[in-house]
Write a protein that holds these residues in place. Structure first.
Motif, mmCIF file in Angstrom:
data_model
loop_
_atom_site.group_PDB
_atom_site.id
_atom_site.type_symbol
_atom_site.label_atom_id
_atom_site.label_comp_id
_atom_site.label_asym_id
_atom_site.label_seq_id
_atom_site.Cartn_x
_atom_site.Cartn_y
_atom_site.Cartn_z
ATOM 1 N N GLN A 238 0.832 -1.206 0.000
ATOM 2 C CA GLN A 238 0.000 0.000 0.000
ATOM 3 C C GLN A 238 0.865 1.254 0.000
ATOM 4 O OE1 GLN A 238 -2.764 0.308 3.243
ATOM 5 N NE2 GLN A 238 -3.564 2.282 2.578
ATOM 6 N N PRO A 239 0.666 2.147 -0.977
ATOM 7 C CA PRO A 239 1.452 3.386 -1.029
ATOM 8 C C PRO A 239 1.085 4.349 0.103
ATOM 9 C CG PRO A 239 0.553 2.827 -3.189
ATOM 10 C CD PRO A 239 -0.137 1.949 -2.180
ATOM 11 N N ALA A 240 1.992 5.265 0.384
ATOM 12 C CA ALA A 240 1.773 6.238 1.453
ATOM 13 C C ALA A 240 0.793 7.330 1.043
ATOM 14 C CB ALA A 240 3.109 6.872 1.863
ATOM 15 N N LEU A 241 0.764 7.688 -0.231
ATOM 16 C CA LEU A 241 -0.065 8.809 -0.677
ATOM 17 C C LEU A 241 -1.550 8.500 -0.501
ATOM 18 C CD1 LEU A 241 0.094 11.625 -1.995
ATOM 19 C CD2 LEU A 241 -0.119 10.498 -4.221
ATOM 20 N N SER A 242 -2.268 9.412 0.152
ATOM 21 C CA SER A 242 -3.680 9.189 0.435
ATOM 22 C C SER A 242 -4.534 9.309 -0.822
ATOM 23 C CB SER A 242 -4.169 10.216 1.467
ATOM 24 O OG SER A 242 -5.574 10.108 1.657
ATOM 25 N N ARG A 243 -5.559 8.470 -0.891
ATOM 26 C CA ARG A 243 -6.544 8.538 -1.967
ATOM 27 C C ARG A 243 -7.821 9.238 -1.499
ATOM 28 N NH1 ARG A 243 -5.920 4.569 -6.229
ATOM 29 N NH2 ARG A 243 -3.976 3.413 -5.991
ATOM 30 N N LYS A 244 -7.824 9.737 -0.270
ATOM 31 C CA LYS A 244 -9.032 10.347 0.298
ATOM 32 C C LYS A 244 -9.079 11.833 -0.054
ATOM 33 C CE LYS A 244 -9.287 7.012 4.068
ATOM 34 N NZ LYS A 244 -9.285 6.797 5.542
ATOM 35 N N CYS A 245 -9.351 12.120 -1.311
ATOM 36 C CA CYS A 245 -9.436 13.494 -1.779
ATOM 37 C C CYS A 245 -10.239 13.524 -3.075
ATOM 38 C CB CYS A 245 -8.033 14.080 -2.012
ATOM 39 S SG CYS A 245 -6.980 13.092 -3.102
ATOM 40 N N TRP A 246 -10.676 14.711 -3.437
ATOM 41 C CA TRP A 246 -11.394 14.918 -4.686
ATOM 42 C C TRP A 246 -10.557 15.834 -5.563
ATOM 43 C CZ3 TRP A 246 -16.507 13.221 -6.025
ATOM 44 C CH2 TRP A 246 -17.085 12.381 -5.057
ATOM 45 N N LEU A 247 -10.374 15.444 -6.827
ATOM 46 C CA LEU A 247 -9.434 16.126 -7.701
ATOM 47 C C LEU A 247 -10.040 16.410 -9.070
ATOM 48 C CD1 LEU A 247 -6.392 13.761 -7.034
ATOM 49 C CD2 LEU A 247 -6.817 15.956 -5.921
ATOM 50 N N SER A 248 -9.621 17.515 -9.664
ATOM 51 C CA SER A 248 -9.922 17.754 -11.072
ATOM 52 C C SER A 248 -8.965 16.920 -11.920
ATOM 53 C CB SER A 248 -9.743 19.238 -11.404
ATOM 54 O OG SER A 248 -8.369 19.597 -11.322
ATOM 55 N N ALA A 249 -9.166 16.911 -13.226
ATOM 56 C CA ALA A 249 -8.285 16.138 -14.111
ATOM 57 C C ALA A 249 -6.847 16.629 -13.997
ATOM 58 C CB ALA A 249 -8.780 16.232 -15.549
ATOM 59 N N ASP A 250 -6.643 17.956 -14.006
ATOM 60 C CA ASP A 250 -5.282 18.488 -13.883
ATOM 61 C C ASP A 250 -4.672 18.154 -12.531
ATOM 62 O OD1 ASP A 250 -5.197 19.534 -16.426
ATOM 63 O OD2 ASP A 250 -5.819 21.551 -15.816
ATOM 64 N N GLN A 251 -5.476 18.221 -11.485
ATOM 65 C CA GLN A 251 -4.969 17.867 -10.162
ATOM 66 C C GLN A 251 -4.614 16.386 -10.085
ATOM 67 O OE1 GLN A 251 -8.338 19.290 -7.916
ATOM 68 N NE2 GLN A 251 -7.311 21.195 -7.315
ATOM 69 N N TYR A 252 -5.394 15.562 -10.784
ATOM 70 C CA TYR A 252 -5.086 14.134 -10.789
ATOM 71 C C TYR A 252 -3.766 13.861 -11.500
ATOM 72 C CZ TYR A 252 -5.293 9.140 -11.649
ATOM 73 O OH TYR A 252 -4.985 7.808 -11.700
ATOM 74 N N ARG A 253 -3.469 14.598 -12.574
ATOM 75 C CA ARG A 253 -2.175 14.428 -13.238
ATOM 76 C C ARG A 253 -1.034 14.689 -12.256
ATOM 77 N NH1 ARG A 253 -5.120 17.193 -17.077
ATOM 78 N NH2 ARG A 253 -5.678 15.927 -18.903
ATOM 79 N N HIS A 254 -1.178 15.757 -11.473
ATOM 80 C CA HIS A 254 -0.153 16.080 -10.464
ATOM 81 C C HIS A 254 -0.117 14.993 -9.387
ATOM 82 C CE1 HIS A 254 2.420 18.434 -7.862
ATOM 83 N NE2 HIS A 254 1.531 18.325 -6.883
ATOM 84 N N TRP A 255 -1.283 14.555 -8.941
ATOM 85 C CA TRP A 255 -1.364 13.506 -7.912
ATOM 86 C C TRP A 255 -0.672 12.238 -8.397
ATOM 87 C CZ3 TRP A 255 -3.133 8.543 -7.475
ATOM 88 C CH2 TRP A 255 -3.354 8.045 -6.177
ATOM 89 N N TRP A 256 -0.884 11.853 -9.657
ATOM 90 C CA TRP A 256 -0.273 10.632 -10.187
ATOM 91 C C TRP A 256 1.248 10.757 -10.229
ATOM 92 C CZ3 TRP A 256 -1.771 5.830 -10.710
ATOM 93 C CH2 TRP A 256 -0.977 4.960 -11.462
ATOM 94 N N GLY A 257 1.747 11.967 -10.522
ATOM 95 C CA GLY A 257 3.183 12.179 -10.484
ATOM 96 C C GLY A 257 3.742 11.955 -9.094
ATOM 97 N N LEU A 258 3.039 12.459 -8.084
ATOM 98 C CA LEU A 258 3.460 12.238 -6.698
ATOM 99 C C LEU A 258 3.379 10.760 -6.334
ATOM 100 C CD1 LEU A 258 1.687 15.239 -4.911
ATOM 101 C CD2 LEU A 258 4.100 15.054 -5.560
ATOM 102 N N TYR A 259 2.370 10.084 -6.830
ATOM 103 C CA TYR A 259 2.187 8.654 -6.570
ATOM 104 C C TYR A 259 3.368 7.861 -7.117
ATOM 105 C CZ TYR A 259 -0.261 4.104 -6.596
ATOM 106 O OH TYR A 259 -0.616 2.793 -6.413
ATOM 107 N N ASP A 260 3.798 8.211 -8.335
ATOM 108 C CA ASP A 260 4.923 7.505 -8.951
ATOM 109 C C ASP A 260 6.239 7.782 -8.226
ATOM 110 O OD1 ASP A 260 3.727 5.954 -10.843
ATOM 111 O OD2 ASP A 260 4.168 7.267 -12.541
ATOM 112 N N GLU A 261 6.337 8.951 -7.605
ATOM 113 C CA GLU A 261 7.562 9.291 -6.893
ATOM 114 C C GLU A 261 7.589 8.715 -5.475
ATOM 115 O OE1 GLU A 261 7.690 13.515 -6.877
ATOM 116 O OE2 GLU A 261 7.988 13.686 -9.051
ATOM 117 N N GLY A 262 6.429 8.405 -4.929
ATOM 118 C CA GLY A 262 6.328 8.043 -3.516
ATOM 119 C C GLY A 262 6.560 6.569 -3.232
#
Length: 204
Positions: free
Chosen positions: A26-50
């Motif tokens: 299980q990754p550390a980055l939380s999935r408990k948030c609501w995101l726009s498409a652009d925010q999700y792109r940023h979130w996925w980048g953090l996910y890949d780095e984490g």
């Protein structure tokens, strides 16, 4: 050299080990948030780095699989590397970018439309798979070709007579599994796609 491998080489008969495709912890980055498409792109980048969430237990079953494996492969992404370290417990690991997750670029929807990351993942995968939406990243066809190359690598490794364990990612493991089935391998044990899960393939 093990007796099994020596016999394999002496009689010329290929005795293939199993291929086990496992998903990371299980990754550390939380999935408990609501995101726009652009925010999700940023979130996925953090996910890949984490990396992985602290404090989670490594299942004994996957440690046992690693103990019995002749070769352990891992994706280059941090969450897979940390999973491999937890599972292998000092055993050698071969890192290869061929096992990284297929991309998840979301469609270009307006900022007012928001979803949790889990649902964005479903939408992005659907757009990538069904409509070839890739935003300049790896296309579905390119990923399928890579999955085929990964399957061939694993089959070659398993031909030495040892089990082969891969510690990588949910969807790309699924793609490798499809490539293995197309090459005559059978899914003989299936824990699904949850964190730490294993899917074992055996030569038919």
């Amino acid at each position: 050299m093990s007796l099994e491998t020596q016999q394999h080489r002496n009689d010329g008969v290929a005795r293939y080990g199993d291929i086990i495709l496992a998903r990371h912890g299980q990754p550390a980055l939380s999935r408990k948030c609501w995101l726009s498409a652009d925010q999700y792109r940023h979130w996925w980048g953090l996910y890949d780095e984490g990396g992985l969430k602290a404090g989670q237990a490594t299942p004994d079953s996957i440690i046992d699989t690693a103990r019995q494996a002749g070769i352990i492969y891992a994706s280059t992404l941090r969450r897979a590397q940390e999973t491999a370290a937890a599972v292998a417990q000092g055993k050698g690991i071969q890192t290869d970018a061929i096992f990284v997750e297929a991309p998840l670029p979301p469609p270009h929807w307006p900022d007012w439309f928001k979803l949790p990351p889990r649902f964005w993942g479903v939408v992005a995968r659907l757009w990538w798979h069904a409509f070839d939406h890739h935003d300049g990243q790896e296309t579905r066809r390119e990923a399928e070709t890579r999955a085929g190359r990964a399957a061939d690598l694993l089959i070659h490794s398993a031909s030495e007579g040892h089990d082969v364990l891969v510690l990588a990612h949910g969807y790309f493991n699924h793609m490798i599994g499809r490539a293995l089935k197309a090459r005559g391998w059978k899914l003989v044990h299936n824990q699904g796609f949850k964190y730490w899960s294993q899917r074992r393939y055996r030569r038919g």
